[in-house]
Design an enzyme around this catalytic site. Structure first.
Site, mmCIF file in Angstrom:
data_model
loop_
_atom_site.group_PDB
_atom_site.id
_atom_site.type_symbol
_atom_site.label_atom_id
_atom_site.label_comp_id
_atom_site.label_asym_id
_atom_site.label_seq_id
_atom_site.Cartn_x
_atom_site.Cartn_y
_atom_site.Cartn_z
ATOM 1 C CE LYS A 183 -6.289 -6.664 -3.948
ATOM 2 N NZ LYS A 183 -5.254 -6.513 -2.929
ATOM 3 C CE LYS A 241 -11.629 -2.682 4.256
ATOM 4 N NZ LYS A 241 -10.309 -2.737 4.813
ATOM 5 C CE LYS A 298 -12.706 -10.540 -1.160
ATOM 6 N NZ LYS A 298 -11.399 -10.435 -0.555
HETATM 7 P P1 TYM Z 1 -8.375 -6.534 4.218
HETATM 8 O O1 TYM Z 1 -8.080 -5.149 4.665
HETATM 9 O O2 TYM Z 1 -8.949 -6.720 2.862
HETATM 10 O O3 TYM Z 1 -9.377 -7.242 5.219
HETATM 11 C C1 TYM Z 1 -9.173 -7.257 6.632
HETATM 12 C C2 TYM Z 1 -9.646 -8.591 7.189
HETATM 13 O O4 TYM Z 1 -11.018 -8.821 6.870
HETATM 14 C C3 TYM Z 1 -11.168 -10.108 6.296
HETATM 15 N N1 TYM Z 1 -12.282 -10.084 5.316
HETATM 16 C C4 TYM Z 1 -13.345 -10.903 5.338
HETATM 17 N N2 TYM Z 1 -13.683 -11.905 6.168
HETATM 18 C C5 TYM Z 1 -14.854 -12.542 5.928
HETATM 19 N N3 TYM Z 1 -15.688 -12.211 4.912
HETATM 20 C C6 TYM Z 1 -15.393 -11.229 4.050
HETATM 21 N N4 TYM Z 1 -16.231 -10.902 3.072
HETATM 22 C C7 TYM Z 1 -14.164 -10.508 4.241
HETATM 23 N N5 TYM Z 1 -13.559 -9.488 3.597
HETATM 24 C C8 TYM Z 1 -12.416 -9.231 4.259
HETATM 25 C C9 TYM Z 1 -9.841 -10.385 5.616
HETATM 26 O O5 TYM Z 1 -9.641 -11.765 5.431
HETATM 27 C C10 TYM Z 1 -8.863 -9.792 6.599
HETATM 28 O O6 TYM Z 1 -8.575 -10.701 7.634
HETATM 29 N N6 TYM Z 1 -3.941 -8.339 2.814
HETATM 30 C C11 TYM Z 1 -4.776 -8.100 3.975
HETATM 31 C C12 TYM Z 1 -4.146 -7.179 5.001
HETATM 32 C C13 TYM Z 1 -2.823 -7.608 5.534
HETATM 33 C C14 TYM Z 1 -2.580 -8.640 6.486
HETATM 34 C C15 TYM Z 1 -1.164 -8.607 6.720
HETATM 35 C C16 TYM Z 1 -3.388 -9.570 7.134
HETATM 36 C C17 TYM Z 1 -1.614 -7.020 5.258
HETATM 37 N N7 TYM Z 1 -0.639 -7.643 5.980
HETATM 38 C C18 TYM Z 1 -0.581 -9.520 7.606
HETATM 39 C C19 TYM Z 1 -2.788 -10.457 8.016
HETATM 40 C C20 TYM Z 1 -1.403 -10.434 8.230
HETATM 41 C C21 TYM Z 1 -6.052 -7.423 3.496
HETATM 42 O O7 TYM Z 1 -6.076 -6.824 2.452
HETATM 43 O O8 TYM Z 1 -7.065 -7.459 4.389
#
Ligand code: TYM
Length: 331
Positions: A112, A197, A194
């Site tokens: 990032k 977003k 991957k």
């Molecule tokens: P975020 O918002 O980027 O993504 C949400 C969830 O989607 C999963 N994900 C994917 N899984 C499979 N293939 C992909 N291409 C893909 N892109 C995203 C992510 O693994 C996630 O489960 N840091 C985290 C948010 C967060 C969080 C937490 C998660 C904040 N606090 C506490 C668990 C526990 C994030 O940015 O997810």
């Protein structure tokens, strides 16, 4: 006791990587009667600049989407991170147990910050706040996609440090990942990456709320290779294999079945089958979300009720934590 916790950022639109990698599992866990808490991590979103009006709208849109995919506020505690101040409070305490060295080695931080000249401090402590999310709810299981593994490991690490220093307080949480399938859905434009977003090319992602013709267009333009047969070879034929994974997860058929059904057609024609399965699966979800969005007051009331519930639990943890750390002299 088993406690499930997970989070998702409200910025950007939910794509099928999020959905297949994590959100579907959220619903399954909820419906199997587990103790589930799901958090819209708006504080994480502001680690990068956000427009306030758009952010607020994104939170409602995400709430509508989550309800539409089957999150039931009667069974799940669904809330916005910023409404439960204990997350930020524990973040500070855990920051004092974290080292710069450990945080600067995390791959997502490296990725990032690659293109940034000035790195916000929030981006650096991002994973500590994530650990606080998990620990303040004393979560034991965290359903996420594969990209979150290092962040969950940090949460485990901080729980151990805290427990060692101040006495056993936090359970050591575990990531729940569909390792074979949804662990990592790839970009449609570059299957070595991957689906993300933050990808600037909207054709790289299928969004959960995309209209059918948009989905068809994106799948048709997805990158495959020069072999026309449809075969599942995730190591060497990344593009077609990614489509097969998506197809299988969306249709409920096994990958073998999808391959079998595509035996007599080439990858070009196969894309229509994939698109059809995706459209069929997502259509009711999009319609449901648009309906929920017509009633923002209801969405706000869901988040408010969830926030109240989450605050109670988080406050119990913080009373214990402050006492153990010696903060506030018991006041
Ligand atoms: P975020 O918002 O980027 O993504 C949400 C969830 O989607 C999963 N994900 C994917 N899984 C499979 N293939 C992909 N291409 C893909 N892109 C995203 C992510 O693994 C996630 O489960 N840091 C985290 C948010 C967060 C969080 C937490 C998660 C904040 N606090 C506490 C668990 C526990 C994030 O940015 O997810």
């Amino acid at each position: 006791p088993k406690r499930i916790f997970s989070g998702i950022q409200p910025t950007g639109v939910v794509h099928i990587g999020n959905y297949l990698g994590a959100l579907q599992k959220w619903v399954t866990l909820q419906n199997s009667g587990e103790d589930v808490t799901y958090c819209i991590v708006d504080l994480h979103s502001i680690t990068l600049p956000q427009d306030p009006v758009a952010l607020r709208q994104s939170i409602l849109k995400l709430t509508a989407t989550l309800l539409s995919i089957g999150i039931d506020p009667g069974k799940s505690t669904l809330f916005a991170q910023s409404s439960v101040k204990q997350h930020s409070e524990l973040n500070w305490i855990l920051s004092c147990l974290s080292t710069m060295a450990r945080l600067s080695h995390l791959p997502q931080y490296k990725e990032k910050t690659q293109k940034l000249k000035d790195i916000p401090l929030g981006l650096f402590v991002y994973p500590v706040l994530q650990a606080a999310d998990i620990l303040v709810h004393k979560a034991t299981q965290v359903p996420v996609g594969e990209d979150q593994v290092q962040h969950i490991q940090l949460a485990q690490h901080l729980a151990r440090i805290f427990n060692f220093k101040y006495g056993t307080t936090f359970p050591i949480c575990h990531a729940l990942i569909d390792s074979d399938l949804g662990g990592r859905i790839k970009s449609l434009r570059d299957p070595t990456k991957k689906m993300s977003k933050s990808d600037p090319d909207p054709k790289s992602c299928i969004y959960v709320l995309d209209e059918p013709d948009v989905i068809l267009g994106k799948v048709k333009k997805s990158i495959t290779d020069f072999t026309s047969e449809v075969t599942y070879e995730p190591e060497t034929r990344l593009g077609v294999s990614n489509l097969l994974q998506i197809h299988s997860l969306m249709s409920g058929k096994t990958i073998e079945q999808c391959v079998e059904d595509a035996k007599s057609i080439d990858t070009g024609k196969y894309k229509f089958q994939v698109a059809e399965a995706v459209i069929e699966h997502l259509n009711p979800i999009r319609k449901g979300a648009l309906d929920y969005l017509k009633n923002p007051d209801y969405l706000i009331s869901v988040l408010k009720a969830g926030g109240d519930k989450a605050s109670e639990r988080a406050e119990e943890t913080m009373v214990e934590v402050k006492e153990k750390v010696g903060l506030g002299a018991g006041v």
